[in-house]
Design an enzyme around this catalytic site. Structure first.
Site, PDB file in Angstrom:
ATOM      1  N   THR A 115       0.819  -1.215   0.000  1.00 19.35           N
ATOM      2  CA  THR A 115       0.000   0.000   0.000  1.00 19.35           C
ATOM      3  C   THR A 115       0.853   1.265   0.000  1.00 19.35           C
ATOM      4  OG1 THR A 115      -0.097   0.157   2.406  1.00 19.35           O
ATOM      5  CG2 THR A 115      -1.799  -1.171   1.335  1.00 19.35           C
ATOM      6  N   CYS A 116       0.186   2.382  -0.275  1.00 12.92           N
ATOM      7  CA  CYS A 116       0.871   3.676  -0.363  1.00 12.92           C
ATOM      8  C   CYS A 116       0.951   4.347   0.993  1.00 12.92           C
ATOM      9  CB  CYS A 116       0.135   4.579  -1.343  1.00 12.92           C
ATOM     10  SG  CYS A 116      -0.018   3.826  -2.947  1.00 12.92           S
ATOM     11  N   ASP A 117       1.405   3.612   1.982  1.00 20.25           N
ATOM     12  CA  ASP A 117       1.550   4.175   3.318  1.00 20.25           C
ATOM     13  C   ASP A 117       2.898   3.696   3.821  1.00 20.25           C
ATOM     14  OD1 ASP A 117       1.521   4.485   6.175  1.00 20.25           O
ATOM     15  OD2 ASP A 117      -0.644   4.765   6.035  1.00 20.25           O
ATOM     16  N   ASN A 121      -6.472   1.741  -0.566  1.00 17.87           N
ATOM     17  CA  ASN A 121      -5.867   1.716  -1.908  1.00 17.87           C
ATOM     18  C   ASN A 121      -6.611   0.782  -2.867  1.00 17.87           C
ATOM     19  OD1 ASN A 121      -2.330   2.031  -1.019  1.00 17.87           O
ATOM     20  ND2 ASN A 121      -3.811   3.587  -1.542  1.00 17.87           N
TER      21      ASN A 121
END
Ligand code: PLP
Length: 375
Positions: free
Chosen positions: A322-324, A365
């Protein structure tokens, strides 16, 4: 990894990530616990894995259930459990949910504060209540101590008030922390509980039940004592503190029942050298902290992770998709994967049957929640 699971993965080739849970192992875990704690009533803590097949199996085996919300209560009722076998064990409940549980026949409720007791008295009159006392959480890999439980003196006062409110002061509970690696941790809490049982008996309040919580471990990377060792220590402690006036004992396993029954199959999405941050290769999987591996927070739970390749292995950093940037699984811990690992390879995350599907986010996401196949 059981033969049943490897056959399923080979034949069905399910989309990854997915959890595959072998129900035979769940049944074995139930039998092992029966044997280790023959006199205790088992209340499965269903938050660990509430798959319908798991609940139906445990109903068939005679288990009772620890539920934390009205939705969990409805799930386990749908699986065939009788309401007398359900404990509404969360100490933080809305009054409307207490009333809904009461309407469905649930009569056993947990509390650890005055406000909760008032709600239960109003919405579930005459029910049995038990008070949760705090523990230190020492020795646990996933402690549950900060948020729950009151001190024994407060528990005593609250149980006296429960009687005045028309409730049945039924017992005490505690939880020594999840994935508890030290069986001796139960002893202190059992001792405190026994003292409180005697003090309340002097005031004419006869508690009947001691709920010794969850905390029984499953095997991850680190060795753990056997379940029999836990059973022996806990039974000895009960005899030591309660003598021959043993209460009815409830145990609430979550992790122990389902942890080693399941494996997650995941796919390697990217392998990258990130020399600016780290000399190790970064391996990105299609599952991370938000896809079900929340218990890797602070690298608390260390799942065994296996590749089919057999070549020499190097240390890696493992991260989710994920984009974290919090979605890194293991950076401080020593994880090694074969040097010839390739993008697209499948990996097995073992002992992943507990606290994975329930911790997966719905669509962060756009990733789907973790699928679970019970076989
Ligand atoms: C989560 C929980 C359990 C189960 O704990 P495990 O460590 O998984 O056995 C038992 N009782 C209560 C009240 C819980 O919240």
């Amino acid at each position: 990894m059981t033969r049943k699971i490897s056959r399923f993965l080979a034949q069905r080739r399910p989309q990854t990530p997915c959890l595959v849970l072998d129900l035979d192992i769940v049944a074995q875990n139930y039998a092992k616990l029966r044997q280790a704690m023959p006199d205790a009533e088992i209340f499965y803590a269903m938050k660990a894995n509430p798959a319908a097949e798991v609940l139906a199996l445990l109903v068939r085996l005679g288990s009772s259930f620890d539920a934390a919300s009205i939705n969990e209560i409805d799930l386990v009722l749908a699986a065939g459990a009788e309401p007398e076998r359900i404990s509404f064990g969360n100490t933080i409940k809305k009054q409307a949910d207490i009333a809904a549980a009461y309407a469905r026949g649930v009569r056993l409720f947990a509390f650890d504060a005055w406000g909760e007791l008032e709600k239960i008295a109003a919405a579930a009159p005459g029910s049995k209540v038990f008070c949760r006392i705090a523990t230190s959480g020492a020795g646990a890999e996933w402690p549950l101590s900060r948020k729950f439980g009151c001190d024994p003196a407060t528990a005593g006062s609250l149980l006296r008030l429960a009687a005045e409110l028309g409730l049945q002061p039924y017992g005490l509970s505690f939880h020594v922390g999840s994935q508890q690696r030290d069986p001796e941790q139960w002893d202190h809490a059992v001792g405190e509980a026994a003292t409180l049982f005697r003090m309340l008996a002097d005031d004419g309040i006869e508690l009947e039940m001691l709920n010794i919580g969850g905390g029984l471990p499953t095997r991850y990377r680190n060795r753990i004592p056997t379940l029999c060792a836990y059973g022996a220590v806990i039974r000895r402690s009960l005899r030591h503190h309660f003598g021959n006036r043993l209460p009815k004992v409830i145990i609430e396993p979550g992790r122990q029942m389902v942890g080693d029954a399941g494996i997650i199959q995941t796919e390697v999405v990217l392998i990258a050298d990130r020399e600016d941050v780290d000399s190790r290769r970064w391996v990105y999987l299609d599952i991370g902290k938000f896809g079900g591996l929340a218990e890797t927070i602070d690298e608390a739970i260390k799942y065994p992770i296996r590749s089919r390749r057999r070549g020499p292995a190097d240390r890696v950093v493992l991260a989710g998709p994920t984009c974290d940037s919090a979605d890194v699984l293991y950076q401080a811990s020593d994880y090694r994967l074969p040097r010839d690992l390739r993008i697209g390879d499948k990996l097995e995350i073992r002992s992943a049957g507990a606290y994975t599907t329930t911790y997966a986010s719905i669509a962060f996401n756009g990733f789907e929640p973790l699928r679970c196949y019970c076989i």
